[in-house]
Design a protein around this motif. Structure first.
Motif, PDB file in Angstrom:
ATOM      1  N   PHE A 140       0.857  -1.190   0.000  1.00 25.15           N
ATOM      2  CA  PHE A 140       0.000   0.000   0.000  1.00 25.15           C
ATOM      3  C   PHE A 140       0.891   1.238   0.000  1.00 25.15           C
ATOM      4  O   PHE A 140       1.934   1.264   0.663  1.00 25.15           O
ATOM      5  N   ARG A 141       0.481   2.265  -0.719  1.00 25.80           N
ATOM      6  CA  ARG A 141       1.154   3.572  -0.678  1.00 25.80           C
ATOM      7  C   ARG A 141       0.086   4.606  -0.344  1.00 25.80           C
ATOM      8  O   ARG A 141      -1.050   4.511  -0.828  1.00 25.80           O
ATOM      9  N   TRP A 142       0.441   5.603   0.494  1.00 25.15           N
ATOM     10  CA  TRP A 142      -0.542   6.608   0.868  1.00 25.15           C
ATOM     11  C   TRP A 142       0.131   7.913   1.273  1.00 25.15           C
ATOM     12  O   TRP A 142       1.320   7.960   1.589  1.00 25.15           O
ATOM     13  N   ILE A 143      -0.679   8.968   1.257  1.00 25.21           N
ATOM     14  CA  ILE A 143      -0.284  10.289   1.745  1.00 25.21           C
ATOM     15  C   ILE A 143      -1.389  10.739   2.688  1.00 25.21           C
ATOM     16  O   ILE A 143      -2.577  10.660   2.361  1.00 25.21           O
ATOM     17  N   VAL A 144      -1.016  11.206   3.874  1.00 29.48           N
ATOM     18  CA  VAL A 144      -1.986  11.679   4.860  1.00 29.48           C
ATOM     19  C   VAL A 144      -2.260  13.162   4.599  1.00 29.48           C
ATOM     20  O   VAL A 144      -1.339  13.961   4.441  1.00 29.48           O
ATOM     21  N   GLY A 156      -9.279  20.117   9.805  1.00 33.98           N
ATOM     22  CA  GLY A 156      -8.299  19.277  10.488  1.00 33.98           C
ATOM     23  C   GLY A 156      -8.631  17.802  10.546  1.00 33.98           C
ATOM     24  O   GLY A 156      -7.922  17.038  11.196  1.00 33.98           O
ATOM     25  N   ASN A 157      -9.713  17.368   9.899  1.00 36.90           N
ATOM     26  CA  ASN A 157     -10.064  15.949   9.871  1.00 36.90           C
ATOM     27  C   ASN A 157      -9.111  15.222   8.932  1.00 36.90           C
ATOM     28  O   ASN A 157      -9.037  15.545   7.748  1.00 36.90           O
ATOM     29  N   GLU A 158      -8.388  14.256   9.456  1.00 36.26           N
ATOM     30  CA  GLU A 158      -7.367  13.557   8.677  1.00 36.26           C
ATOM     31  C   GLU A 158      -7.967  12.426   7.847  1.00 36.26           C
ATOM     32  O   GLU A 158      -8.915  11.771   8.266  1.00 36.26           O
ATOM     33  N   PHE A 159      -7.383  12.229   6.663  1.00 31.34           N
ATOM     34  CA  PHE A 159      -7.727  11.097   5.817  1.00 31.34           C
ATOM     35  C   PHE A 159      -6.518  10.774   4.957  1.00 31.34           C
ATOM     36  O   PHE A 159      -5.575  11.554   4.881  1.00 31.34           O
ATOM     37  N   CYS A 160      -6.532   9.606   4.341  1.00 31.67           N
ATOM     38  CA  CYS A 160      -5.414   9.190   3.501  1.00 31.67           C
ATOM     39  C   CYS A 160      -5.878   9.029   2.061  1.00 31.67           C
ATOM     40  O   CYS A 160      -6.964   8.517   1.804  1.00 31.67           O
ATOM     41  N   VAL A 161      -5.043   9.456   1.139  1.00 35.69           N
ATOM     42  CA  VAL A 161      -5.215   9.167  -0.273  1.00 35.69           C
ATOM     43  C   VAL A 161      -4.266   8.004  -0.534  1.00 35.69           C
ATOM     44  O   VAL A 161      -3.068   8.121  -0.272  1.00 35.69           O
ATOM     45  N   PHE A 162      -4.807   6.865  -0.998  1.00 33.03           N
ATOM     46  CA  PHE A 162      -3.959   5.681  -1.087  1.00 33.03           C
ATOM     47  C   PHE A 162      -4.059   4.983  -2.427  1.00 33.03           C
ATOM     48  O   PHE A 162      -4.997   5.182  -3.196  1.00 33.03           O
ATOM     49  N   ASP A 163      -3.057   4.168  -2.679  1.00 31.95           N
ATOM     50  CA  ASP A 163      -2.997   3.283  -3.840  1.00 31.95           C
ATOM     51  C   ASP A 163      -2.776   1.877  -3.287  1.00 31.95           C
ATOM     52  O   ASP A 163      -1.785   1.632  -2.606  1.00 31.95           O
TER      53      ASP A 163
END
Length: 88
Positions: free
Chosen positions: A62-66, A72-79
């Motif tokens: 998995f690869r992601w960027i937070v 300020g609500n965090e989420f990840c964009v992932f592959d």
């Protein structure tokens, strides 16, 4: 606002509420936009008001960027891992 991905992906409905964020997120989203090139997608989200909180991270294929939304609500964009991945 709703985010719709390629079918048969589910539709995600986001609702604005008047209360501000209080403490840690109750739910953390990991969003797959269907691209292996995460940086342009995160750049697009930054233009919409998101803040990048990490560089690209990876684990178990998995690869992601937070990132965080303007409140300020965090989420990840992932592959996700791909069958052709051998040494990620």
């Amino acid at each position: 606002m709703s985010l719709v991905g390629p079918r048969p992906a589910p539709t995600l409905l986001l609702q604005h509420v008047p209360e501000s964020k209080q403490g840690k997120n109750r739910m953390h989203l990991d969003l797959d936009f269907g691209t292996t090139d995460l940086v342009p997608e995160v750049n697009r989200l930054e233009q919409l008001g998101a803040t990048r909180l990490s560089e690209e991270l990876s684990e178990h294929g998995f690869r992601w960027i937070v990132v965080a939304d303007p409140e300020g609500n965090e989420f990840c964009v992932f592959d996700p891992p791909h069958s052709s991945d051998t040494a990620r």
